[in-house]
Design an enzyme around this catalytic site. Structure first.
Site, PDB file in Angstrom:
ATOM      1  N   HIS A  45      27.795  -9.508  23.518  1.00 56.95           N
ATOM      2  CA  HIS A  45      27.050 -10.555  24.224  1.00 56.95           C
ATOM      3  C   HIS A  45      26.611 -10.119  25.619  1.00 56.95           C
ATOM      4  O   HIS A  45      25.566 -10.537  26.099  1.00 56.95           O
ATOM      5  CB  HIS A  45      27.933 -11.806  24.321  1.00 56.95           C
ATOM      6  CG  HIS A  45      27.232 -12.999  24.877  1.00 56.95           C
ATOM      7  ND1 HIS A  45      26.183 -13.626  24.230  1.00 56.95           N
ATOM      8  CD2 HIS A  45      27.430 -13.698  26.031  1.00 56.95           C
ATOM      9  CE1 HIS A  45      25.774 -14.644  24.952  1.00 56.95           C
ATOM     10  NE2 HIS A  45      26.497 -14.719  26.045  1.00 56.95           N
ATOM     11  N   ASP A  50      27.352  -9.407  18.849  1.00 60.43           N
ATOM     12  CA  ASP A  50      27.613 -10.563  19.705  1.00 60.43           C
ATOM     13  C   ASP A  50      28.583 -11.535  19.023  1.00 60.43           C
ATOM     14  O   ASP A  50      28.305 -12.051  17.938  1.00 60.43           O
ATOM     15  CB  ASP A  50      26.291 -11.279  20.012  1.00 60.43           C
ATOM     16  CG  ASP A  50      26.396 -12.291  21.143  1.00 60.43           C
ATOM     17  OD1 ASP A  50      27.519 -12.748  21.422  1.00 60.43           O
ATOM     18  OD2 ASP A  50      25.355 -12.607  21.741  1.00 60.43           O
ATOM     19  N   SER A  98      22.037 -15.672  27.849  1.00 55.10           N
ATOM     20  CA  SER A  98      23.014 -16.679  27.450  1.00 55.10           C
ATOM     21  C   SER A  98      22.574 -18.074  27.918  1.00 55.10           C
ATOM     22  O   SER A  98      21.506 -18.539  27.549  1.00 55.10           O
ATOM     23  CB  SER A  98      24.388 -16.304  28.002  1.00 55.10           C
ATOM     24  OG  SER A  98      25.415 -17.037  27.355  1.00 55.10           O
TER      25      SER A  98
END
Length: 336
Positions: free
Chosen positions: A304, A276, A146
């Site tokens: 995610h 995601d 991320s």
């Protein structure tokens, strides 16, 4: 006499149990931190501190550098800590040198100001960390997820000679062909069509539940008291999280990986959850189009939070990639 002894023994056993239950009910956040401490101990991870001038880094580590595979440096995502990698470390080989660092301002690492929370600012601080612990002595493998994936990608573009290879897990910082649920919510916030609450910065149990549903394809079924503990540990940091968030979605950081990916020359692995909702999986095609030799793995039934939802698979993909790179390097040496 025997009855008294039994009652005394019972009292000795009951007291710590009652203390634990009371602590869990009154201070669930403290108990969650204790649980992470216990898990680190079980996995053989030691918490350490290093300094670069007056700046302090906090990290956990296991093993020693110099093995068959390169050292592994893991960069967590926004508002997480080094402990988010515990489920993945569980499935890494015991002899693998692993380092998990708290990103700038997070958990035990120094808090300074916005200049350190932009993607370029974080890249600079991570390089300071690498030098402060001697990780720059030989090429290492960098993993980021991320926000940490954005940082890892830009680090690879900026400091290629320090790396053997890179793994990006659902990285931020791209222009995604398909916009995710999270990006759509951000656009609504920008237009002022909803209140100013940020989906990744919960302030109530309901907002925490919404965040978990956003980040996980199959949200963990956490007891209410555990959720209270998670929220209790996050709320004191919410002002800091907002400061970081505004930096990483700002004009200079939002597309940092997109703007720098053409400079990545080190071997690259990309792992993405197919479901995601935070950063759409279409970003994987963007990286593959720019860097055709990168290895892409898309995980079915995964959102995610790959490190939480598919830790065993993530660890296997990373370890297999490390071994492939090691074999390739050995073959190149034999040919030359």
């Amino acid at each position: 006499m025997e009855l008294s002894a039994v009652m005394l023994a019972g009292g000795v056993l009951v007291a710590p149990v009652l203390a634990f239950v009371t602590s869990f009910l009154l201070w669930p956040g403290v108990l969650l931190k204790a649980y992470n401490w216990y898990w680190r101990c079980r996995l053989g991870l030691m918490v350490r501190y290093s300094h670069s001038g007056s700046y302090r880094f906090c990290y956990s580590t296991r093993g020693t550098p110099g093995g068959i595979t390169p050292s592994l440096l893991l960069l967590h995502g926004f508002s997480a800590t080094k402990d988010m990698w515990l489920p993945v470390v569980k499935y890494l080989p015991r002899n693998q040198h692993v380092v998990c660092v708290d990103m700038p301002g997070h958990e035990g690492t120094s808090r300074t100001g916005p200049e350190d929370y932009s993607i370029q600012g974080q890249v600079g601080r991570i390089h300071q960390f690498v030098q402060s612990i001697g990780l720059d002595k030989r090429p290492f493998h960098l993993v980021g997820t991320s926000m940490g994936g954005n940082v890892a990608g830009v680090y690879a573009a900026t400091y290629p000679t320090f790396l053997s290879s890179v793994t990006l897990i659902c990285p931020a910082g791209l222009v995604y062909p398909t916009e995710s649920e999270f990006i759509n919510r951000l656009r609504e916030l920008e237009k002022g069509e909803k209140d100013d609450s940020i989906p990744l910065i919960p302030t109530t149990l309901q907002e925490l539940d919404d965040m978990l549903r956003l980040c996980c394809h199959t949200p963990p079924n956490l007891p209410r008291q555990v959720q209270r503990g998670l929220l209790a540990n996050r709320i004191p940091n919410n002002d800091f999280y907002k400061e970081v968030f505004m930096e990483i979605v700002g004009e200079n950081s939002r597309h940092s990986l997109q703007e720098n990916m053409h400079l990545i020359t080190t071997p690259l692995q990309v792992i993405w959850g197919k479901e995601d909702q935070v950063l759409d999986v279409s970003g994987a095609a963007v990286l593959q189009a720019a860097l055709p030799r990168c290895r892409v793995s898309v995980l079915d039934s995964c959102g995610h939070s790959v490190a939480l939802e598919r830790p065993r698979k993530a660890a296997k993909l990373i370890v297999d990639y490390l071994h492939e790179q090691a074999v390739g390097d050995e073959n190149v040496k034999k040919v030359s």
